[in-house]
Write a protein that holds these residues in place. Structure first.
Motif, short mmCIF file in Angstrom:
data_model
loop_
_atom_site.label_atom_id
_atom_site.label_comp_id
_atom_site.label_asym_id
_atom_site.label_seq_id
_atom_site.Cartn_x
_atom_site.Cartn_y
_atom_site.Cartn_z
N TYR A 239 4.52 -2.12 -30.85
CA TYR A 239 3.57 -3.19 -31.24
C TYR A 239 3.67 -3.49 -32.73
CZ TYR A 239 -0.67 -5.73 -32.26
OH TYR A 239 -1.55 -6.69 -32.71
N LEU A 240 3.80 -2.46 -33.56
CA LEU A 240 3.93 -2.70 -35.00
C LEU A 240 5.17 -3.54 -35.30
CD1 LEU A 240 2.95 0.78 -36.51
CD2 LEU A 240 1.61 -1.33 -36.53
N GLY A 241 6.27 -3.28 -34.59
CA GLY A 241 7.46 -4.11 -34.75
C GLY A 241 7.20 -5.53 -34.32
N CYS A 242 6.46 -5.68 -33.22
CA CYS A 242 6.06 -7.01 -32.74
C CYS A 242 5.21 -7.72 -33.79
CB CYS A 242 5.27 -6.86 -31.44
SG CYS A 242 4.47 -8.36 -30.85
N LEU A 243 4.29 -6.99 -34.39
CA LEU A 243 3.39 -7.57 -35.39
C LEU A 243 4.16 -8.06 -36.62
CD1 LEU A 243 0.30 -7.97 -35.74
CD2 LEU A 243 0.29 -5.85 -37.07
N ILE A 244 5.11 -7.26 -37.06
CA ILE A 244 5.93 -7.66 -38.21
C ILE A 244 6.67 -8.96 -37.94
CG2 ILE A 244 7.92 -7.01 -39.63
CD1 ILE A 244 7.05 -4.07 -39.23
N ALA A 245 7.22 -9.08 -36.71
CA ALA A 245 7.99 -10.27 -36.35
C ALA A 245 7.09 -11.49 -36.16
CB ALA A 245 8.79 -10.01 -35.08
#
Length: 350
Positions: free
Chosen positions: A200-206
């Motif tokens: 999710y954190l990777g999703c949030l960054i993108a």
């Protein structure tokens, strides 16, 4: 979110070091003293664990940077991940299962199979076969390090949910995923809460197009804080101090992912060239490092059972180095002489 050439280079540079971090986890040897237990905990339990978290975050970032809530986009992602995740997952688990069955049924080699692998061959039922591939009863598939790929596939299927949360309640979403992880919340079956949070954190960054240059501006502080937290965590784990140990471990994982990104900008010279040169072999090293490390640990144990911390540390480091070098050599050979096969079993990552 567009990936700049600088970000692309740093991701490529990190691929192999992140996998080596995983190798350090599975190369751990039974400790005989405080020194070797502390050393292995510091390397595998702090850096290795942060590498796993970073890989989930990187997977989320790469997945969501060009994903939208449409049926066509979802179908394209599923088709893509069929070849990059499911095909390699099935190949390596079936290959290892076949190898174990052959070895265990040959009298001269049957004694080699012990522990983790032996428990999967309790019977030859269909249910046991499915457990070997999925780990629905045993938590892990027979190629146990592929739990990461299995969990990643589940998150890919649920990707629209991650995207909706990142768009509608982006920062509340962090709390939704982080809370059960921090509280070590368990339900009817075991869930690796680390995966969904960092995916999710990777999703949030993108999705939110977060500025990663902020981390570089705080590089010294981030790396310094992480090293301090890693030392404290290693001390508490070595001494088996349970109070808030899990929460400290979680916080160290988070800080570790930031430190890994910051440190990637400091790599230069021959090490940088080597990381770039072998980045295409990273998934192969991940796939085949186990049972390679297990073989080396058994060999070292047969040659001379470690009786002191120095011997354990030497065996531990040799296992990491030899397993990495041999898997790189085998991967290079396959990549050169059987390119189509290599691309298939690595999800076209070579």
């Amino acid at each position: 979110m567009q990936i700049t050439p600088e970000i692309s280079c740093r991701i490529k540079l990190l691929r192999l070091p992140l996998i080596v971090g995983i190798v350090t986890i599975h190369s751990s040897i039974n400790s005989v003293g405080y020194a070797d237990k502390f050393f292995q905990t510091l390397v595998a339990g702090t850096w290795g664990g942060s590498c796993v978290a970073f890989l989930f975050m990187l997977s989320g970032f790469l997945f969501f940077r060009n994903f939208n809530l449409s049926l066509n986009s979802y179908k394209e992602k599923l088709q893509s991940r069929f070849w990059t995740l499911l095909v390699p997952y099935l190949f390596w688990n079936l290959a290892l299962l076949t190898l174990v069955l052959i070895v265990i049924n040959v009298p001269a080699t049957s004694g080699i199979i012990q522990g983790h692998y032996k428990k999967y061959i309790g019977d030859y039922s269909f249910a046991n076969f499915i457990d070997c591939l999925t780990g629905y009863k045993s938590l892990y598939p027979i190629a146990f390090h592929f739990w990461y790929v299995r969990d990643l596939m589940a998150m890919v299927i649920l990707s629209p949910v991650f995207l909706l949360i990142a768009r509608k309640i982006p920062y509340l979403g962090i709390a939704l995923f982080a809370t059960p992880w921090l509280l070590d919340f368990q339900i009817g079956f075991s869930i690796q809460w680390l995966g969904p949070l960092f995916f999710y954190l990777g999703c949030l960054i993108a999705v939110q197009k977060l500025d990663l240059t902020w981390l570089d501006r705080q590089r010294s502080a981030i790396i310094g804080i992480y090293l301090g937290m890693a030392l404290v965590l290693a001390i508490t784990q070595t001494a088996d101090i349970k109070t808030f140990q899990h929460q400290l471990e979680c916080c160290t994982r988070v800080m570790g992912t930031a430190a890994i990104w910051c440190a990637s900008d400091l790599v230069s010279g021959k090490l940088e060239k080597a990381c770039f040169k072998f980045s295409g072999l990273a998934f192969f090293v991940y796939a085949i490092h186990e049972p390679t490390v297990t073989v080396f640990k058994e060999v070292f144990n047969k040659l001379s059972k470690p009786s002191n911390s120095i011997t354990v540390i030497v065996y531990y480091l040799l296992t990491i180095i030899l397993a990495t070098l041999i898997t790189l050599a085998v991967g290079s050979f396959l990549q050169r002489y059987t390119p189509k096969f290599f691309q298939t079993i690595t999800g076209a990552r070579g």
